[in-house]
Write a protein that holds these residues in place. Structure first.
Motif: not given
Length: 118
Positions: A18-32, A37-40
Motif C-alpha cells: 500500500t506504500d510502495f514508495s515507502g517500501a523502496q525507501a526502506e530497501m534503500s535505507m538498508f543499502g539494497l 525490484p528488491i521491494a517487489i
C-alpha cells in the motif's frame, strides 16, 4: 495459530504494497539496490509465503521461503556483530527473535502436514 504466527510477514507485505514508495525507501535505507525490484521480491515473499503457511497446502514451501528471508535480514539489517553499544544489543535481540520465528515456522509446517494427513 498460523495466521498469528505469520502476522509480521503479511502485515509488512500489505504495508509495503500500500506504500510502495515507502517500501523502496526502506530497501534503500538498508543499502539494497535496485530498490524497486528488491521491494517487489520482499512483498511477494512475505505475502505468498504467509499465504502458503496459513492455507496449509505447501506450508513447508512458505515456511522455508519465510525462514530464508528472515535469516537473510539478520545478515543484511540486524548484523549486531558489526555494531557496538545499545545498537548492538537491540540488533542482537531482534536477531535472536528472528531465529525463534524460524523455529515457529518449522513447527507450523510440521503441524500443517499432520493436519492434512489426519
Amino acid at each position: 495459530m498460523r495466521i498469528v504466527l505469520t502476522l509480521p510477514y503479511w502485515a509488512s507485505g500489505l504495508a509495503k504494497l500500500t506504500d510502495f514508495s515507502g517500501a523502496q525507501a526502506e530497501m534503500s535505507m538498508f543499502g539494497l539496490q535496485p530498490a524497486a525490484p528488491i521491494a517487489i521480491a520482499v512483498i511477494v515473499t512475505q505475502l505468498v509465503g504467509a499465504a502458503l503457511v496459513i492455507h496449509g497446502r505447501h506450508a513447508w514451501l512458505g515456511a522455508g521461503a519465510l525462514a530464508i528471508f528472515t535469516i537473510l535480514t539478520i545478515f543484511l539489517v540486524h548484523s549486531f556483530w558489526t555494531m557496538s553499544g545499545p545498537d548492538a544489543v537491540k540488533a542482537m535481540h531482534v536477531a535472536v527473535e528472528h531465529i525463534g520465528m524460524c523455529g515457529g515456522l518449522a513447527l507450523a509446517s510440521i503441524q500443517a502436514h499432520w493436519a492434512r494427513r489426519g
